[in-house]
Enzyme design. Structure first.
Site, PDB file in Angstrom:
ATOM      1  N   GLY A 211       0.823  -1.198   0.000  1.00  0.00           N
ATOM      2  CA  GLY A 211       0.000   0.000   0.000  1.00  0.00           C
ATOM      3  C   GLY A 211       0.861   1.254   0.000  1.00  0.00           C
ATOM      4  O   GLY A 211       2.043   1.222   0.355  1.00  0.00           O
ATOM      5  N   CYS A 212       0.265   2.368  -0.391  1.00  0.00           N
ATOM      6  CA  CYS A 212       1.037   3.614  -0.530  1.00  0.00           C
ATOM      7  C   CYS A 212       1.483   4.159   0.829  1.00  0.00           C
ATOM      8  O   CYS A 212       2.667   4.454   1.035  1.00  0.00           O
ATOM      9  CB  CYS A 212       0.234   4.644  -1.315  1.00  0.00           C
ATOM     10  SG  CYS A 212      -1.450   4.928  -0.722  1.00  0.00           S
ATOM     11  N   PHE A 213       0.544   4.305   1.785  1.00  0.00           N
ATOM     12  CA  PHE A 213       0.937   4.736   3.127  1.00  0.00           C
ATOM     13  C   PHE A 213       1.939   3.746   3.718  1.00  0.00           C
ATOM     14  O   PHE A 213       2.937   4.142   4.341  1.00  0.00           O
ATOM     15  CB  PHE A 213      -0.283   4.814   4.054  1.00  0.00           C
ATOM     16  CG  PHE A 213      -0.991   6.136   4.057  1.00  0.00           C
ATOM     17  CD1 PHE A 213      -0.307   7.328   4.216  1.00  0.00           C
ATOM     18  CD2 PHE A 213      -2.374   6.191   3.949  1.00  0.00           C
ATOM     19  CE1 PHE A 213      -0.972   8.551   4.244  1.00  0.00           C
ATOM     20  CE2 PHE A 213      -3.055   7.400   3.973  1.00  0.00           C
ATOM     21  CZ  PHE A 213      -2.352   8.581   4.123  1.00  0.00           C
ATOM     22  N   ALA A 214       1.660   2.458   3.540  1.00  0.00           N
ATOM     23  CA  ALA A 214       2.525   1.426   4.113  1.00  0.00           C
ATOM     24  C   ALA A 214       3.945   1.540   3.582  1.00  0.00           C
ATOM     25  O   ALA A 214       4.917   1.341   4.318  1.00  0.00           O
ATOM     26  CB  ALA A 214       1.956   0.043   3.818  1.00  0.00           C
ATOM     27  N   THR A 215       4.094   1.861   2.306  1.00  0.00           N
ATOM     28  CA  THR A 215       5.426   2.005   1.722  1.00  0.00           C
ATOM     29  C   THR A 215       6.186   3.148   2.382  1.00  0.00           C
ATOM     30  O   THR A 215       7.326   2.979   2.834  1.00  0.00           O
ATOM     31  CB  THR A 215       5.327   2.236   0.207  1.00  0.00           C
ATOM     32  OG1 THR A 215       4.747   1.078  -0.407  1.00  0.00           O
ATOM     33  CG2 THR A 215       6.690   2.503  -0.403  1.00  0.00           C
TER      34      THR A 215
END
Length: 325
Positions: A134-138
């Site tokens: 995921g984008c936030f997770a990255t």
């Protein structure tokens, strides 16, 4: 040359994939699947692609492509794979959250590997099925990987991160249309965001007996693309030791870079880069992390994974320029 198929071709992530793949030296774009746009030229939806390709959207798939990108809404990748079969040679990169967690990683004979290259590059290189992060997770994981690897996350972690409107996808909603988003700012899914699951699994993988709390406040920003994450936690060492830890961890990474100067979004928007900056305040280490949510947070990272899976240069097709002004 490898043949590529894209499913869910009308969305933001698919548009970014197409833009990158038409300039990738090792790729032939075989089909872009979209039931709602079948028969229309791709440039009629992704209008900046006028002149770049003459391919039309299709409602048919080629089950023998070398790699398939799934750009479907969360929960829809499983449905698609239940209804459609592909050859054993076809590698699959899924951009939804359907297969990111360990408990969801096995499906219909597929075994998906979590595709964060800075975490497990060698595993990705040997894998056929990738769950793209995921984008936030990255952005958040890249701020924490060196600390977890050294078992130095020994307090609660506080995270405040803001994403642009493209993070919500192409379908309009109350909180994405211009009159709501412009000159506005809001919190959503405080402490409960779905990306916390994959972040926790990564930290547990790197740091034995990790059990600290992650307090995550996601925000909606009034800009189109990018994520700015601020992450802080207790750290009893010096700023020099912190930088040494981060620089050592990322010394061989082509897209993640540690900056001694404060960072901002425009440095990374339209690139596959992540920039990190460190500060010490008392016994608190502050890490700021910036990425483009559609590239390093989605489509760019998916192509980075494809490059690793097929033995191409990791940066092939991803040597992009930021729009600084």
């Amino acid at each position: 040359m490898i043949k590529v198929g894209i499913v869910g071709g009308a969305g933001y992530t698919a548009g970014e994939l197409i833009r990158l793949l038409v300039n990738h030296s090792q790729v032939e774009l075989d089909f872009v699947f979209s039931t709602s746009n079948a028969g229309n030229y791709i440039y009629e939806v992704h209008q900046d692609l006028l002149g770049a390709l003459e391919l039309k959207f299709t409602h048919k798939i080629n089950p023998d492509v070398d790699v398939l990108f799934l750009c479907l809404g969360h929960g829809n990748s499983t449905t698609f794979l239940e209804k459609n079969s592909f050859s054993k040679k076809t590698k699959i990169i899924d951009l939804s959250n359907d297969f990111r967690l360990k408990e969801d990683s096995a499906f219909k004979g597929y075994k998906f590997v979590y595709g964060l290259p800075e975490l497990q590059k060698k595993v990705i290189q040997k894998s056929n099925y990738i769950a793209n992060p995921g984008c936030f997770a990255t952005a958040i994981q890249l701020a924490l990987l060196p600390l977890a690897k050294a078992s130095k996350i020994n307090s609660s972690v506080h995270i405040n991160a803001t994403t642009g409107s493209t993070g919500a996808g192409v379908s309009p909603s109350k909180t994405t249309h211009f009159s709501w988003r412009d000159n506005n700012f809001s919190v959503y899914k405080a402490f409960t965001h779905q990306h916390l699951g994959e972040i926790n699994e990564t930290l547990n993988l790197l740091q034995n007996n990790f059990s600290e709390d992650l307090f995550f406040i996601p925000n909606r920003g009034n800009f189109s693309r990018g994520i700015f994450a601020s992450v802080y936690l207790t750290f009893e060492e010096s700023i020099e030791q912190a930088y040494e830890l981060f620089e050592t961890y990322y010394k061989n990474e082509v897209f993640t870079h540690v900056s001694k100067l404060p960072i901002h979004l425009k440095q990374v928007v339209n690139t596959n880069n992540c920039f990190l900056h460190l500060e010490i305040h008392g016994n608190q280490l502050l890490i700021t992390s910036v990425i483009d949510n559609l590239l390093k947070g989605a489509s760019g990272q998916a192509i980075q994974n494809m490059n690793l899976m097929f033995g191409f240069l990791e940066e092939e097709g991803l040597q992009l320029k930021a729009t600084s002004f």
